[in-house]
Design a protein around this motif. Structure first.
Motif, PDB file in Angstrom:
ATOM      1  N   HIS A 141     -11.197 -35.853  -9.147  1.00 54.08           N
ATOM      2  CA  HIS A 141     -11.517 -34.579  -9.977  1.00 54.08           C
ATOM      3  C   HIS A 141     -12.555 -34.918 -11.149  1.00 54.08           C
ATOM      4  O   HIS A 141     -13.327 -34.092 -11.539  1.00 54.08           O
ATOM      5  CB  HIS A 141     -10.373 -34.122 -10.473  1.00 54.08           C
TER       6      HIS A 141
ATOM      7  N   HIS B 251      -9.680 -22.876 -11.460  1.00 54.14           N
ATOM      8  CA  HIS B 251      -9.235 -24.297 -11.144  1.00 54.14           C
ATOM      9  C   HIS B 251      -7.701 -24.515 -10.574  1.00 54.14           C
ATOM     10  O   HIS B 251      -6.741 -23.985 -11.191  1.00 54.14           O
ATOM     11  CB  HIS B 251      -9.348 -25.056 -12.571  1.00 54.14           C
TER      12      HIS B 251
ATOM     13  N   ASP C 222      -4.664 -26.418  -9.447  1.00 52.79           N
ATOM     14  CA  ASP C 222      -4.482 -27.829  -9.653  1.00 52.79           C
ATOM     15  C   ASP C 222      -3.020 -27.894 -10.083  1.00 52.79           C
ATOM     16  O   ASP C 222      -2.272 -27.023 -10.713  1.00 52.79           O
ATOM     17  CB  ASP C 222      -5.343 -28.301 -10.584  1.00 52.79           C
TER      18      ASP C 222
ATOM     19  N   ASP D 241      -5.948 -31.208 -16.417  1.00 50.06           N
ATOM     20  CA  ASP D 241      -7.171 -32.082 -16.468  1.00 50.06           C
ATOM     21  C   ASP D 241      -8.241 -31.436 -17.433  1.00 50.06           C
ATOM     22  O   ASP D 241      -9.450 -31.470 -17.312  1.00 50.06           O
ATOM     23  CB  ASP D 241      -7.977 -31.888 -15.009  1.00 50.06           C
TER      24      ASP D 241
ATOM     25  N   HIS E 197     -10.557 -38.396 -14.084  1.00 50.94           N
ATOM     26  CA  HIS E 197     -10.187 -37.254 -13.145  1.00 50.94           C
ATOM     27  C   HIS E 197      -9.095 -36.304 -13.899  1.00 50.94           C
ATOM     28  O   HIS E 197      -8.656 -35.357 -13.517  1.00 50.94           O
ATOM     29  CB  HIS E 197      -9.549 -37.786 -12.045  1.00 50.94           C
TER      30      HIS E 197
ATOM     31  N   ASP F 224      -8.092 -28.586  -6.695  1.00 53.91           N
ATOM     32  CA  ASP F 224      -7.435 -30.152  -6.544  1.00 53.91           C
ATOM     33  C   ASP F 224      -6.445 -30.024  -5.432  1.00 53.91           C
ATOM     34  O   ASP F 224      -5.536 -29.021  -5.593  1.00 53.91           O
ATOM     35  CB  ASP F 224      -6.901 -30.595  -7.743  1.00 53.91           C
TER      36      ASP F 224
HETATM   37 ZN   LIG Z   1      -7.205 -32.492 -10.638  1.00 54.10          ZN
END
Ligand SMILES: [Zn+2]
Ligand SMILES: N=C(N)NCCCC(=O)O
Ligand SMILES: [Zn+2]
Length: 329
Positions: free
Chosen positions: A128, A149, A151, A155, A167, A242
């Motif tokens: 990432h 995003h 995930d 992050d 990442h 992700d």
């Molecule tokens: Zn990530």
């Protein structure tokens, strides 16, 4: 592709077995075979920014291999993405595995070159970390963009071992650099243990809203997509996915797996619900094939990239049609 040329599509899998020949994404032509493209599928084999299991450097090619089975018509979006616009495989960005700062610069420059041709990017990661240089290049072209995003993780942590580019930190850096539109930042799929409650406070201060994986389960994909669409509006949008947003049952091949994630069906449905958004570029990252089984993760990632590509090519075709109608007046 100029507007009066037909896009060159994938190899016909009813004539040449789909397992034959080298794997480009969805068996599409390489960029050098078509000259220019509307959507560039590009690999970034880089994983020197990971905090746990390495191996995402092999993710892009695993996704390409799994994408041999994609077919040209997408019924969920009623579109043939590779006929509406030229989509081509732009190969890989060669980033230094021993020097993260240099790799970040290389990725930003190479992405800038692709965007400079007028193409939208569909990037196959890589860990990432790569989202930061990709967002920098996108913001150079569009100004600060809305970010969606997907995930398990925020992050937005600050540093790991003193390192700023990892990442676990790309989106904090991106907000600090002013390349994101802080009115429209959302994480989807968040779950699992954090370092402390402060992680959430910090994240909120940066401007992010959170849709947890439990929210997706309780409220359902349609309601979540409606809410996200309202927040995004008509801003230029970047989607970063992700693959660990999915439950390890749906994506075991990843570096930092967390229990209790979304299903691949939920992810695909949310994306389809965003088809009207102005998606300028996207990435799918953190596929680490060494921990995968039966290509579960890379198949999920290839379908994810297919939905994103479909959204982009539908918009490119619609914009082209609107431009032609305007010119004919
Ligand atoms: Zn990530
Ligand atoms: N998988 C991504 N991108 N980030 C995970 C960082 C979580 C950690 O090691 O604390
Ligand atoms: Zn993650």
């Amino acid at each position: 592709m100029s507007s009066n040329e037909m896009p060159r599509g994938p190899i016909d899998s009813s004539r040449i077995p789909r397992y034959a020949g080298p794997a480009t994404f969805a068996r599409l032509p390489r960029l050098d075979e078509v000259g220019t493209t509307d959507v560039a599928v590009v690999g970034v084999p880089f994983d020197a920014g990971v905090s746990y299991r390495p191996g995402a450097r092999f993710g892009g090619n695993a996704i390409r291999e799994a994408s041999r089975l994609l077919r040209p018509y997408n019924p969920a979006q009623d579109a043939s993405p590779f006929a509406l616009a030229q989509v081509a495989d732009a190969g890989d960005i060669a980033a230094n595995p021993f020097n993260i700062n240099e790799a970040v610069e290389t990725i930003e420059a190479a992405a800038g070159d692709l965007l400079g041709t007028g193409a939208r990017m569909m990037t196959l990661g890589g860990d990432h970390t790569i989202a930061l240089p990709l967002l920098r290049s996108v913001a150079k072209k569009h100004g600060p963009v809305a970010l969606l995003h997907f995930d398990a993780h925020l992050d937005t942590w600050d540093t790991y071992f003193g390192a700023e580019y990892t990442h676990g930190t790309p989106f904090r850096r991106a907000v600090e650099e002013g390349i994101l539109d802080t009115e429209a930042l959302s994480h989807v799929g968040i779950r699992g243990p954090l370092y402390g409650k402060q992680d959430l406070t910090d994240d909120e201060k940066l401007g992010f809203g959170i849709v947890t994986s439990s929210d997706v389960y309780r409220r359902g994909a349609d309601e979540v997509a409606d809410q996200l669409r309202q927040r995004i509006g008509d801003r230029p949008l970047y989607i970063s996915i992700d693959i660990d947003c999915l439950d390890p049952a749906h994506a075991p091949g990843t570096g930092t797996p967390e229990a209790g994630g979304m299903t691949s069906r939920e992810l695909l449905e949310i994306l389809r619900g965003l088809a009207s958004c102005n998606l300028v570029s996207a990435d799918v990252v953190e596929v680490a094939p060494a921990y995968d089984h039966a290509e579960i993760t890379s198949v999920a990632a290839s379908h994810t990239a297919y939905e994103l590509t479909t959204i982009m090519s539908r918009q490119i075709a619609a914009n082209r049609a609107a431009g032609a109608a305007e010119a004919a007046k």
